[in-house]
Design a protein around this motif. Sequence first.
Motif, PDB file in Angstrom:
ATOM      1  N   GLU A 124       3.521   0.598  74.296  1.00  0.00           N
ATOM      2  CA  GLU A 124       4.947   1.183  74.764  1.00  0.00           C
ATOM      3  C   GLU A 124       5.952   0.749  75.456  1.00  0.00           C
ATOM      4  OE1 GLU A 124       2.331   2.227  76.255  1.00  0.00           O
ATOM      5  OE2 GLU A 124       1.423   3.660  76.129  1.00  0.00           O
ATOM      6  N   GLN A 125       7.325   0.922  75.471  1.00  0.00           N
ATOM      7  CA  GLN A 125       8.228   0.212  76.024  1.00  0.00           C
ATOM      8  C   GLN A 125       8.384  -0.559  77.366  1.00  0.00           C
ATOM      9  OE1 GLN A 125      11.316  -0.418  74.382  1.00  0.00           O
ATOM     10  NE2 GLN A 125      12.461  -1.904  76.350  1.00  0.00           N
ATOM     11  N   ASN A 126       7.134   0.541  78.499  1.00  0.00           N
ATOM     12  CA  ASN A 126       7.452  -0.301  79.743  1.00  0.00           C
ATOM     13  C   ASN A 126       6.077   1.102  80.041  1.00  0.00           C
ATOM     14  OD1 ASN A 126       8.728   2.220  81.320  1.00  0.00           O
ATOM     15  ND2 ASN A 126       9.855   1.858  79.920  1.00  0.00           N
ATOM     16  N   ILE A 127       5.312   0.694  81.207  1.00  0.00           N
ATOM     17  CA  ILE A 127       4.324   1.255  81.925  1.00  0.00           C
ATOM     18  C   ILE A 127       4.355   0.919  83.312  1.00  0.00           C
ATOM     19  CG2 ILE A 127       2.884   1.367  79.564  1.00  0.00           C
ATOM     20  CD1 ILE A 127       0.837  -0.393  81.285  1.00  0.00           C
ATOM     21  N   SER A 128       3.930   1.610  83.979  1.00  0.00           N
ATOM     22  CA  SER A 128       3.559   1.763  85.961  1.00  0.00           C
ATOM     23  C   SER A 128       2.533   1.156  85.650  1.00  0.00           C
ATOM     24  CB  SER A 128       4.294   3.316  86.212  1.00  0.00           C
ATOM     25  OG  SER A 128       2.250   3.429  85.932  1.00  0.00           O
ATOM     26  N   LEU A 129       2.602   0.532  87.185  1.00  0.00           N
ATOM     27  CA  LEU A 129       1.396  -0.145  87.771  1.00  0.00           C
ATOM     28  C   LEU A 129       0.111   0.760  87.981  1.00  0.00           C
ATOM     29  CD1 LEU A 129      -0.343  -2.443  89.135  1.00  0.00           C
ATOM     30  CD2 LEU A 129       0.898  -1.233  91.719  1.00  0.00           C
ATOM     31  N   HIS A 170       2.149  -9.758  96.472  1.00  0.00           N
ATOM     32  CA  HIS A 170       0.740  -8.911  97.106  1.00  0.00           C
ATOM     33  C   HIS A 170       1.988  -7.813  96.967  1.00  0.00           C
ATOM     34  CE1 HIS A 170      -1.927 -12.161  98.354  1.00  0.00           C
ATOM     35  NE2 HIS A 170      -0.554 -13.113  97.551  1.00  0.00           N
ATOM     36  N   ILE A 171       0.798  -6.995  96.645  1.00  0.00           N
ATOM     37  CA  ILE A 171       1.177  -5.583  96.781  1.00  0.00           C
ATOM     38  C   ILE A 171      -0.022  -4.356  98.022  1.00  0.00           C
ATOM     39  CG2 ILE A 171       1.730  -3.097  95.274  1.00  0.00           C
ATOM     40  CD1 ILE A 171       2.369  -5.750  92.792  1.00  0.00           C
ATOM     41  N   ASP A 172       0.635  -3.170  98.158  1.00  0.00           N
ATOM     42  CA  ASP A 172      -0.261  -2.834  99.265  1.00  0.00           C
ATOM     43  C   ASP A 172       0.175  -0.825  99.013  1.00  0.00           C
ATOM     44  OD1 ASP A 172      -1.418  -0.794 101.019  1.00  0.00           O
ATOM     45  OD2 ASP A 172       0.005  -1.766 102.500  1.00  0.00           O
ATOM     46  N   LEU A 173      -1.017  -0.696  97.204  1.00  0.00           N
ATOM     47  CA  LEU A 173      -0.767   0.840  97.476  1.00  0.00           C
ATOM     48  C   LEU A 173      -1.135   1.897  98.155  1.00  0.00           C
ATOM     49  CD1 LEU A 173      -3.756   0.019  94.016  1.00  0.00           C
ATOM     50  CD2 LEU A 173      -1.180  -0.045  93.700  1.00  0.00           C
ATOM     51  N   THR A 174      -1.766   1.449  99.202  1.00  0.00           N
ATOM     52  CA  THR A 174      -2.078   2.000 100.692  1.00  0.00           C
ATOM     53  C   THR A 174      -0.063   2.926 100.535  1.00  0.00           C
ATOM     54  OG1 THR A 174      -1.774   1.230 102.152  1.00  0.00           O
ATOM     55  CG2 THR A 174      -3.979   1.464 101.253  1.00  0.00           C
ATOM     56  N   SER A 175       0.960   2.079 100.723  1.00  0.00           N
ATOM     57  CA  SER A 175       1.834   2.211 101.411  1.00  0.00           C
ATOM     58  C   SER A 175       3.053   2.496  98.825  1.00  0.00           C
ATOM     59  CB  SER A 175       2.538   1.590 101.193  1.00  0.00           C
ATOM     60  OG  SER A 175       3.626   1.316 101.560  1.00  0.00           O
ATOM     61  N   ALA A 176       3.758   3.889  99.342  1.00  0.00           N
ATOM     62  CA  ALA A 176       4.323   4.225  98.191  1.00  0.00           C
ATOM     63  C   ALA A 176       5.616   2.824  98.198  1.00  0.00           C
ATOM     64  CB  ALA A 176       5.273   5.031  98.638  1.00  0.00           C
ATOM     65  N   GLU A 177       5.783   2.005  99.099  1.00  0.00           N
ATOM     66  CA  GLU A 177       6.948   0.561  99.114  1.00  0.00           C
ATOM     67  C   GLU A 177       7.005   0.520  97.752  1.00  0.00           C
ATOM     68  OE1 GLU A 177       9.265  -2.313 101.522  1.00  0.00           O
ATOM     69  OE2 GLU A 177       7.036  -1.641 102.417  1.00  0.00           O
ATOM     70  N   PHE A 178       6.012   0.444  97.393  1.00  0.00           N
ATOM     71  CA  PHE A 178       6.531  -1.366  96.061  1.00  0.00           C
ATOM     72  C   PHE A 178       6.528  -0.398  95.064  1.00  0.00           C
ATOM     73  CE2 PHE A 178       2.119   1.576  94.761  1.00  0.00           C
ATOM     74  CZ  PHE A 178       2.533   1.809  93.291  1.00  0.00           C
ATOM     75  N   LEU A 179       6.527   1.275  94.967  1.00  0.00           N
ATOM     76  CA  LEU A 179       7.615   1.904  93.653  1.00  0.00           C
ATOM     77  C   LEU A 179       9.122   1.688  93.644  1.00  0.00           C
ATOM     78  CD1 LEU A 179       5.570   5.697  94.772  1.00  0.00           C
ATOM     79  CD2 LEU A 179       5.076   4.009  92.652  1.00  0.00           C
ATOM     80  N   ASN A 180       9.094   1.399  94.083  1.00  0.00           N
ATOM     81  CA  ASN A 180      10.869   0.586  94.721  1.00  0.00           C
ATOM     82  C   ASN A 180      11.089  -0.200  94.490  1.00  0.00           C
ATOM     83  OD1 ASN A 180      11.828   3.058  95.005  1.00  0.00           O
ATOM     84  ND2 ASN A 180      11.758   2.769  97.517  1.00  0.00           N
ATOM     85  N   SER A 181       9.699  -1.329  93.303  1.00  0.00           N
ATOM     86  CA  SER A 181       9.740  -2.884  93.766  1.00  0.00           C
ATOM     87  C   SER A 181      10.020  -2.816  91.775  1.00  0.00           C
ATOM     88  CB  SER A 181       9.032  -3.834  94.494  1.00  0.00           C
ATOM     89  OG  SER A 181       7.845  -3.360  93.579  1.00  0.00           O
ATOM     90  N   GLU A 182      10.207  -4.081  92.013  1.00  0.00           N
ATOM     91  CA  GLU A 182      10.288  -4.404  90.487  1.00  0.00           C
ATOM     92  C   GLU A 182       8.766  -4.718  89.781  1.00  0.00           C
ATOM     93  OE1 GLU A 182      10.191  -8.624  89.441  1.00  0.00           O
ATOM     94  OE2 GLU A 182      10.834  -9.049  90.937  1.00  0.00           O
ATOM     95  N   PHE A 183       7.759  -5.148  90.273  1.00  0.00           N
ATOM     96  CA  PHE A 183       6.387  -4.329  90.289  1.00  0.00           C
ATOM     97  C   PHE A 183       5.967  -3.118  89.758  1.00  0.00           C
ATOM     98  CE2 PHE A 183       7.031  -8.474  93.274  1.00  0.00           C
ATOM     99  CZ  PHE A 183       7.104  -8.884  91.744  1.00  0.00           C
ATOM    100  N   ASN A 184       6.266  -2.032  90.110  1.00  0.00           N
ATOM    101  CA  ASN A 184       5.868  -1.162  89.793  1.00  0.00           C
ATOM    102  C   ASN A 184       6.039  -0.564  88.078  1.00  0.00           C
ATOM    103  OD1 ASN A 184       4.969   1.269  90.294  1.00  0.00           O
ATOM    104  ND2 ASN A 184       6.806   2.147  89.999  1.00  0.00           N
ATOM    105  N   GLN A 185       6.484  -1.741  86.738  1.00  0.00           N
ATOM    106  CA  GLN A 185       6.779  -2.041  86.139  1.00  0.00           C
ATOM    107  C   GLN A 185       6.015  -2.951  85.409  1.00  0.00           C
ATOM    108  OE1 GLN A 185       7.420   0.942  84.244  1.00  0.00           O
ATOM    109  NE2 GLN A 185       8.354   1.795  85.723  1.00  0.00           N
ATOM    110  N   ILE A 186       5.183  -3.151  84.253  1.00  0.00           N
ATOM    111  CA  ILE A 186       4.057  -3.461  84.183  1.00  0.00           C
ATOM    112  C   ILE A 186       5.202  -4.116  83.468  1.00  0.00           C
ATOM    113  CG2 ILE A 186       2.572  -4.503  82.806  1.00  0.00           C
ATOM    114  CD1 ILE A 186       1.276  -3.734  85.907  1.00  0.00           C
TER     115      ILE A 186
END
Length: 252
Positions: A155-160, A193-209
């Motif tokens: 795929e062009q991109n996938i999420s974490l 370091h990513i915290d999956l218990t918080s949705a904050e990372f969804l707005n970061s570049e690391f949400n996309q693999i």
Amino acid sequence: MRNILVIGLLLLIFGSCASKKDILYLQDSAEYNNSALNYSVPKIQPNDILKIEIGALIEESAIPYNRSQAGTGGASIEIMQLEGYLVSEENTINFPILGILSTKDKTVKEFENHLKKELQDGGHFKSPSVSIRLLNAKVAILGEVNSPGTYNFTEQNISLFQALGYAGDLTINGKREDIIFIRETNGNRTISHIDLTSAEFLNSEFNQIRPNDVIIVNPNAPKIKSAGFVGNASSVIAVVSILLSTVILITR
């Protein structure tokens, strides 16, 4: 003495338990609902393998520009990779007729447009079609997941979360609030370091693999505690029960 052992047993039981706060994903998701996506398309990197297909109004005229003349509908990904274009360490590919082309600082879409312009401006075709796809995109997922390993994606991109889904999700012993994320871009390594218990990372570049990302899920505290001599919580309870029974028999 008996009371002390009972209290110790209870402490071991509750101390080996993970709380709901440590397990649930995206606990503050309401705060990030309807937030804008933060996504940047990755650039083509050295050692990427590209599948490039050129089309023209007269199909036969495009044959010299395509590496494989056979249909690839049923071809395996390994065969497609062998027929693809390997990006050199200098960020170039050797393309038929056109020769050496630079992929430096270009996304797949940008290189598509660049190649199409080269074919048009060079008088090769009037209205060519260019399709490019990355063939060797992969992500490594290690640690406390149900199926650790390296996973390919086209795929062009996938999420974490999609990547973790390939690995069968985290085990109950995975440390959700501290996922280690390793990314290499243009010779630079980034460890986050990513915290999956918080949705904050969804707005970061690391949400996309991105291709060649590495995800490491460390064990949580209860798992680490149970990794010693006794092995796990049930073993702890069994050992303490035996000790408690022995003490009761002796003190009677």
